[in-house]
Design an enzyme around this catalytic site. Structure first.
Site, short mmCIF file in Angstrom:
data_model
loop_
_atom_site.label_atom_id
_atom_site.label_comp_id
_atom_site.label_asym_id
_atom_site.label_seq_id
_atom_site.Cartn_x
_atom_site.Cartn_y
_atom_site.Cartn_z
N ASN A 107 39.12 -46.16 80.50
CA ASN A 107 39.60 -47.52 80.79
C ASN A 107 40.66 -47.42 81.88
O ASN A 107 41.33 -46.40 82.03
CB ASN A 107 40.23 -48.12 79.53
CG ASN A 107 40.71 -49.55 79.75
OD1 ASN A 107 40.01 -50.37 80.37
ND2 ASN A 107 41.91 -49.86 79.28
N HIS A 109 44.10 -49.52 82.97
CA HIS A 109 45.02 -50.55 82.49
C HIS A 109 46.09 -50.75 83.55
O HIS A 109 46.64 -49.79 84.09
CB HIS A 109 45.66 -50.10 81.17
CG HIS A 109 46.60 -51.14 80.61
ND1 HIS A 109 46.14 -52.29 80.00
CD2 HIS A 109 47.95 -51.22 80.62
CE1 HIS A 109 47.17 -53.02 79.64
NE2 HIS A 109 48.29 -52.40 80.01
N SER A 136 47.17 -47.08 84.98
CA SER A 136 46.83 -45.84 84.27
C SER A 136 45.34 -45.82 83.95
O SER A 136 44.78 -46.83 83.52
CB SER A 136 47.58 -45.75 82.94
OG SER A 136 48.96 -45.95 83.11
N ASP A 145 45.04 -49.98 74.52
CA ASP A 145 45.77 -49.53 75.71
C ASP A 145 46.61 -48.28 75.43
O ASP A 145 47.80 -48.19 75.77
CB ASP A 145 46.65 -50.66 76.27
CG ASP A 145 45.82 -51.86 76.67
OD1 ASP A 145 44.67 -51.67 77.08
OD2 ASP A 145 46.32 -53.00 76.54
C1 GAR Z 1 42.27 -54.84 86.72
O1 GAR Z 1 43.57 -55.04 87.21
C2 GAR Z 1 42.29 -53.98 85.49
O2 GAR Z 1 43.27 -52.97 85.51
C3 GAR Z 1 42.62 -55.00 84.42
O3 GAR Z 1 41.88 -56.14 84.77
C4 GAR Z 1 41.69 -56.16 86.19
C5 GAR Z 1 40.22 -56.27 86.44
O4 GAR Z 1 39.96 -56.46 87.81
N1 GAR Z 1 42.26 -54.51 83.12
C6 GAR Z 1 42.93 -54.83 82.01
O5 GAR Z 1 43.87 -55.60 82.00
C7 GAR Z 1 42.40 -54.17 80.76
N2 GAR Z 1 43.38 -54.23 79.71
P1 GAR Z 1 38.50 -56.16 88.36
O6 GAR Z 1 37.54 -56.98 87.50
O7 GAR Z 1 38.54 -56.70 89.76
O8 GAR Z 1 38.26 -54.70 88.29
#
Ligand code: GAR
Length: 220
Positions: A107, A109, A136, A145
């Site tokens: 994942n 985060h 991370s 997380d």
């Molecule tokens: C990213 O910033 C990712 O790190 C976050 O959502 C966004 C997705 O963007 N993920 C989380 O918050 C998971 N807990 P994307 O769809 O453009 O990759």
């Protein structure tokens, strides 16, 4: 050839970064499928346009987390993946689902874990007044997380930042570290030290598992 399934919920820019790096760098891997829990996830368009099989498992059609996760696992397992990549997949996963993919699910985060788990991480960082924030990549364990950290990227928090500005700065480095971390997994270079699932990650041969944003031109 290793097989990868990517899970998304929305924009899918991290998925796109992984797909592009896999093609550009000629990884010994194939992105078999991109699966979304939302039918309107923008990233599905990119995946389909790049010849990747797409699938929607709409969480609203299930009345319990367990039944949704079982349906999702069923779709994932059709592709027999070596690795499941969560790329902006905004679902809390059941312990059974996490256990099924233990040691083969990553994942990303948007915070420097263990700081700021959960949602609205950029606002959390601003509220806490931290001067360094980031992202991370970690193995997924039952605690949300949390889990062995594969790579981290740091960015500065600068005067005048709001959550959107900070999110954009972090996203840029996400697109750098996530493909790197996925590639390390594909190359069989990652192991988790000790018997516990939440031990530390060892990268062999070693190379920097961190990234500091190039802040030239940002005026700090
Ligand atoms: C990213 O910033 C990712 O790190 C976050 O959502 C966004 C997705 O963007 N993920 C989380 O918050 C998971 N807990 P994307 O769809 O453009 O990759």
């Amino acid at each position: 050839m290793k097989k990868i399934v990517i899970l998304i919920s929305g924009r899918g820019s991290n998925m796109e970064a992984v797909v592009r790096a896999c093609a550009r760098e000629g990884w010994p891997a194939r992105i078999c499928a991109v699966i979304s829990n939302r039918p309107d996830a923008a990233g599905l368009g990119f995946a389909a346009a790049n010849g990747i099989e797409t699938k929607v498992v709409d969480h609203r059609r299930f009345d319990a987390r367990e039944s949704f996760d079982a349906a999702l696992a069923h779709e994932i397992d059709r592709f027999e993946p070596d690795l499941v990549v969560l790329a902006g997949f905004m679902r809390v996963l059941t312990d059974a689902f996490v256990a099924k993919y233990a040691g083969r699910m990553l994942n990303i985060h948007p915070s420097l874990l263990p700081s700021f788990p959960g949602l609205r991480t950029h606002q959390q960082a601003l509220d806490a007044g931290v001067r360094v924030h980031g992202a991370s990549v970690h193995f997924v364990t039952p605690t949300l997380d949390h889990g062995p950290i594969v790579a981290q990227a740091a960015v500065p928090v600068v005067a005048g930042d709001d959550a959107a500005a900070l999110a954009a700065r972090v996203l840029k480095v996400e697109h750098d570290i996530y493909p790197r971390a996925v590639r390390w997994f594909i190359e069989g270079r990652l192991s988790i030290e000790g018997e516990r699932q939440d031990g530390r990650v060892v990268l062999t041969p070693s190379e920097p598992q961190w990234l500091f944003a190039d802040i030239a031109g940002e005026g700090v």
